[in-house]
Design an enzyme around this catalytic site. Sequence first.
Site, PDB file in Angstrom:
ATOM      1  CE1 TYR A  13      11.923   2.944   7.404  1.00  0.00           C
ATOM      2  CE2 TYR A  13      11.009   1.322   5.776  1.00  0.00           C
ATOM      3  CZ  TYR A  13      11.078   1.586   7.134  1.00  0.00           C
ATOM      4  OH  TYR A  13      10.987   0.329   7.719  1.00  0.00           O
ATOM      5  CG  ASP A  57       8.163  -0.700  -6.688  1.00  0.00           C
ATOM      6  OD1 ASP A  57       8.118   0.265  -6.041  1.00  0.00           O
ATOM      7  OD2 ASP A  57       8.682  -1.376  -5.548  1.00  0.00           O
ATOM      8  CG  HIS A 108     -18.645 -25.555  -1.356  1.00  0.00           C
ATOM      9  ND1 HIS A 108     -18.035 -26.399  -2.297  1.00  0.00           N
ATOM     10  CD2 HIS A 108     -17.726 -25.628  -0.713  1.00  0.00           C
ATOM     11  CE1 HIS A 108     -16.972 -26.106  -1.853  1.00  0.00           C
ATOM     12  NE2 HIS A 108     -16.446 -25.863  -0.771  1.00  0.00           N
TER      13      HIS A 108
END
Length: 708
Positions: A269, A224, A434
Site C-alpha cells: 500500500y 514504526d 469534581h
Amino acid sequence: MDFPESSDILKLCESLYKNSSTAFQQEANKIVMKKCRAEEALIFFVAEDHSELLCEVVGNKILSEEIKVSVENSTFQTVLEKKTSQIVNKAKFCLGNNNSFSIQVDSILCVPLFNSNAEDRVTSLLCLVNKKNFTVEDLELAKSWGKYIGPLLWRCRQYEDERKIRKQAQSLLQVIKTLLVQIDNVNLLLKEVMTEARKLTGAERCSLFLLDREENVLVAKVFDGNSTENLNECPQDISIPVTEGIAGHVAMSGEILNINNAYEHPLFYRKIDDATGFKTRNILCFPIQDDNGIIGVAELCNKINGSHFTQFDEEIASTFSVYCAICIMHSLMWKKVRDAQSRSRLSNGLIMQSKVSEEEFLRLTSQMSGANCINEHFRNFTFIPRLLTDSEAAHATLGMFEDLGFTNVWRLRKSTLIRFIITVKQGYRDPPYHNWKHGFSVAHFSYLLLKNLKLMGNQLSFLEGLCLFVACLCHDLDHRGTTSSFQVTSKSVLAALYSSEGSVLERHHFAQTMAILHTEGCNIFENLTEVEYKQCLDYIRDIILATDLAHHFRILKDIKKVLTDGYDRTNQDHHNTLLCLIVTSCDLSDQTKDWSNTKEIAKLIYREFFSQGDLEKAMGVMPSEMMDREKARIPRLQINFLEQVVSPVFELLAGFFPDLQVLVDTINEHKRQWDKVEQVFTEHLPSSNISPLDFLDDERVDGAAMSA
C-alpha cells in the site's frame, strides 16, 4: 605453465586469519587476475536450488549490494549442469546493476569450485572477465587454483555461518532476558520486541500488529517502532482488516514474506509512503504464533546494510517470533490478572462508597415526589445549580428526567430511577470541584440545551438526548481530585488499568457508570430493546470519553467543518460531532454563570489543583504553574483558560445555535473582569500577607470585577 606457487598459496591461507570470506575472496581474485592477466575476477556463490548466482566481491571491491544472476539460459548453466569449466571469448552481456556495480562482459572464463577435492557438489564459480582471448593455459591455471580456492572458501564461509549462529544465539538470549524484564508491562514489552527485531535484522523501521480475532483485524500496537514519546500514553490504535495488505496476507497464510522491491509487490500500500515522504524499499514480514495459532505479525522495513533481507534474516525472524509469542502471551495473561484484581478493588470500593440502604432509599423516595421542583427560573441559562443542596439536586435530577419526557418515552421505572440517581450521587467523591454538584451542574446544562433548543427530534434523536443527559450526570464518577497525568505519574490502580488506552480518568468514569447500571435495581435502561441498549451504552461511552479536552482538540477541525458545511441530521458523523461539542460545553458551563459563581468556581478548582501540586512535590515531581500554589497567577491563568478553551467552544456552539450568543457575551465579560482582577493582583497582592487563593475574597477584587 605457471601453476600455484607455495608463496602464493601461503598468502591465500594468511587471508583466512581475517575471519572474513570477503577478505579471502579479495586475495583470491587478486592472485588469479594477476596470473591470468584478466581485467576482473569474481566468485559467484550458487543458490541451494541452482537457480541463482550471488556475488559480493568483484576484484578487490566489496559491493554495497550483491550481484544476482539467473542461471537459466546463461553461460553458467552448462558449467553447473556438467560441472565443467568453460571459456567464452565473444560474450556480450552485463553483470550487476546500476545501483551498486555493473561490468560489460566481452569475454569470460568460468571454473566450478567444489567444497572438497571430491567433485560432488558445485558450491561456487570462479570467473575471470575480459581478456582479449582466454587460452587453454589460462583455463588450466584457473582450475589448479580452484582446487585450493574452493575448499578453503567453503570452510571460511562455514566458519562465518557458525559465527553468525553463535552470535544469533547470544543475541536471542539477550533478547529473552530483555523481554522477560518487561513482561509485566505490555506496552514496554511490545516496544522492546520491535527494538530487538530491528537490531537482529538490521532494519530501519518496524511495526507490530496484534490479531483481534473477534473483529478480524490487525491492530498496530507499535507502529514504526515508535508508538509514542510517552510509553504510558498510547495514541489510538491503527486497525487494518486481516484480509488486506502484506501484514494481512502473512496473518492469513502464516508464512514469512520477504519482499525485495516493495513498490513492485501487488500487496504493498503505497499511499502511506506518499503521505509521509518515507520510501519503503524492501520488507520482511513474519508471523508471531504460539501453539494455538497466530497472535500477531511483525513487519520490518528497509535493510540498512544490504539491498534486501536475506535468508539468514528470515531464519532469525522465525526463531525470534517464537520467543516473542511466549513473552507476549504471558504478558497479556499477566495483564488480565492484574486488571481483574484492579477492577475488583475498584468495584469493591464503589460498592462500599455508593451502597444505598433500604431505609435511606425509602426516606429519599418519599422526598423525591416528582417534577414540582422544576420551574421557569430552573429552566433559565442564568440559573446556578450549585446553589442547591445535594439532596435538592437529586430531587431536581428526577424532575429533569420527567420534564424531558424520558420517563414516559423509555418507560423508566420510578423506583429504579430514584435508586440510580441516589447511587450516582454517592458514587461521587468529595474533592473541592469534581464532586456531585459538578456532575449535577453539567447534567443541568445539558437539560437546558435539550429543553430550550428543542434538540430532540431535530438535531438529535430522543435516544441520543437520553444518553447525553445520563452521560453528563455520570461523566466524573469517582473522580479523585487529580488529573489523568497524575494517575500515570503516581502509577495508580487507574493508570494500571487504562493508561495503555489513554484518557485514564474518563475511561474510569465510564467503567463506574457501567458498574452502577449493572448494580441490582439501578438499570434505568432495562426496558430498552437489545439494539437500543447497545446503542445507548456506545453513546454514553463516547460522550464521557469526549469530556477529555485532548479529545476535543483532536476533533476541532471536524467540528468546524460540520459548522461550515452545514449540519446534516441524516449524517451520523454530524450527530456524533455535535454530541461531543455539546458535552464539552456542558463540562465548561460554570463559566457562563454570573461573576460570583465564576469566582467561586475558580477557588474550588485551584484548591483542587494545589492539592495535586502538593502531592507532586512530595513525590519529587515539579508541578505545572497552575498546580503550584506558590507560582500560580490565578487571574492570568483564568484569562488564558477562557481565551484558549472556553470561548472557542461556546463560539462554535453559538455558530450552531445563534440564540446562545448571550453565553459567549457572558464569557467575554468574564475575561474583562479577570483582566481587572489581574491589575488588582499586580498592585496589591505583593504587599498582602495572604495567599493568592485567599486574596480572591478581598473586596477590591469584586470591586474591580464589577467596574469592568
